[in-house]
Write a protein that holds these residues in place. Sequence first.
Motif, PDB file in Angstrom:
ATOM      1  N   UNK A 106      41.184  32.383  46.890  1.00  0.00           N
ATOM      2  CA  UNK A 106      40.406  31.789  45.788  1.00  0.00           C
ATOM      3  C   UNK A 106      40.289  32.838  44.687  1.00  0.00           C
ATOM      4  N   UNK A 107      41.301  32.952  43.822  1.00  0.00           N
ATOM      5  CA  UNK A 107      41.320  34.035  42.821  1.00  0.00           C
ATOM      6  C   UNK A 107      40.148  33.964  41.847  1.00  0.00           C
ATOM      7  N   UNK A 108      39.591  35.143  41.569  1.00  0.00           N
ATOM      8  CA  UNK A 108      38.474  35.264  40.640  1.00  0.00           C
ATOM      9  C   UNK A 108      38.593  36.627  39.973  1.00  0.00           C
ATOM     10  N   UNK A 109      37.900  36.825  38.866  1.00  0.00           N
ATOM     11  CA  UNK A 109      37.893  38.101  38.153  1.00  0.00           C
ATOM     12  C   UNK A 109      39.332  38.563  37.887  1.00  0.00           C
ATOM     13  N   UNK A 112      45.340  41.284  34.127  1.00  0.00           N
ATOM     14  CA  UNK A 112      46.798  41.312  34.255  1.00  0.00           C
ATOM     15  C   UNK A 112      47.277  42.030  35.513  1.00  0.00           C
ATOM     16  N   UNK A 113      46.482  42.995  36.032  1.00  0.00           N
ATOM     17  CA  UNK A 113      46.933  43.820  37.146  1.00  0.00           C
ATOM     18  C   UNK A 113      46.476  43.323  38.515  1.00  0.00           C
ATOM     19  N   UNK A 114      45.383  42.541  38.572  1.00  0.00           N
ATOM     20  CA  UNK A 114      44.826  42.201  39.887  1.00  0.00           C
ATOM     21  C   UNK A 114      43.883  41.015  39.767  1.00  0.00           C
ATOM     22  N   UNK A 115      43.457  40.540  40.935  1.00  0.00           N
ATOM     23  CA  UNK A 115      42.338  39.596  41.007  1.00  0.00           C
ATOM     24  C   UNK A 115      41.623  39.803  42.333  1.00  0.00           C
ATOM     25  N   UNK A 116      40.462  39.170  42.464  1.00  0.00           N
ATOM     26  CA  UNK A 116      39.652  39.253  43.672  1.00  0.00           C
ATOM     27  C   UNK A 116      39.664  37.913  44.388  1.00  0.00           C
ATOM     28  N   UNK A 117      39.713  37.945  45.712  1.00  0.00           N
ATOM     29  CA  UNK A 117      39.542  36.716  46.472  1.00  0.00           C
ATOM     30  C   UNK A 117      38.047  36.436  46.581  1.00  0.00           C
ATOM     31  N   UNK A 118      37.638  35.318  45.999  1.00  0.00           N
ATOM     32  CA  UNK A 118      36.213  34.972  45.952  1.00  0.00           C
ATOM     33  C   UNK A 118      35.821  34.001  47.064  1.00  0.00           C
ATOM     34  N   UNK A 119      36.593  33.932  48.136  1.00  0.00           N
ATOM     35  CA  UNK A 119      36.218  33.074  49.270  1.00  0.00           C
ATOM     36  C   UNK A 119      34.814  33.444  49.741  1.00  0.00           C
ATOM     37  N   UNK A 120      33.946  32.457  49.949  1.00  0.00           N
ATOM     38  CA  UNK A 120      32.550  32.748  50.293  1.00  0.00           C
ATOM     39  C   UNK A 120      32.382  33.676  51.494  1.00  0.00           C
TER      40      UNK A 120
END
Length: 372
Positions: A106-109, A112-120
């Motif tokens: 669940x990509x968040x934040x 261009x270089x990265x994202x965070x998995x925002x899975x609860x």
Amino acid sequence: MSTTHLLIRKDQLATARLHTDTTERPLADGQVRVRIDSFALTSNNITYAAFGDAMSYWQFFPSEEEGWGSIPVWGFASVVQSLHPGVAVGERLYGYWPMATSAVLSPDRLSPARFTDAAPHRAELPAVYNQYFRCNADPLYTTDTEDLQALLRPLFITSWLIDDFMADNDFFGATTMLLSSASSKTAYGTAFQLHQREGIEVVGLTSPANVAFCQSLGCYDRVVTYDALDSIAADTPCVYIDFAGNGELRTAIHERFANLKYSSSIGGTHVEQLASKGAGKSLAGPRATLFFAPAQIKKRTTEWGADEFGRRMVAAWHQFLSKVTDTNNPWLHAEHHHGGEAVQAAYAQVLAGKGDPRTGHILSLFKTPGGR
């Protein structure tokens, strides 16, 4: 597409089995599905399993089967389905995966270089493990070094942070660093960093079979076998950096070195001895303290800023990689294992601590490269 997992009994790490889920769950808006193309398996991952409950490693990719878990691994994946406008099908990612053929994020934040998995279920877990690097904008990524990145990148970052932590604390007043399991990748990455420090002697502790390998690396001032601790003066002001998790060895070091300044526990290559004599609180000298890399990352990003932290880490990585891949004396070569049975066999080998220290294991649960 069906998903195959390698599941491990949490209370009996030698028990592993393959499980295939033939029901593909539809994505929710904002989610992406990735094909996990390849991942490394090292003693570091065995440490994740050994400390799975204590440090929440089992929680990253929870199994629906009671008592069974998926060991987190580092590697590369390709986006095969996307309901997120910022992540395209075909995009290549480096990060933290289950030992499986696919995963849902669940990509968040996004940047261009990265994202965070925002899975609860990952919200309360260390942020460093929830980041996914987009290979087309990752300063550490090159196509031809994927295997070495999977094998060494997370270990080297830990090594670099251990060295920084020691320097940040003035080496606790010690002049000698004792590194157990000296042939392991995290140990020699740490030795590579420490060897560049003025006035610090780096001593590698290892088994007789690995002495020649450790000496060939050139980053240990001395290599000493476990049964020859008495060759090191008992009054040496030293720090013990424990990569082995061997309770008897830890006890022997604590009892021998009256001037032991600090005892740092990094991981466990000797899993069967993690809970044995010397793993408790009844040690002579300083209490053995578990090193937690995310805490040092948080400290340094606060002090230096994220950009400067990244610049320093990238520079150190490239310096290390050039040494590892030196054509005259390469430190490591990758061995590939494809398909469920091969992955299970490689897992058993790594769990048992067997094999050539110059060999790194790259695994894929697909029978052929490319996810088929």
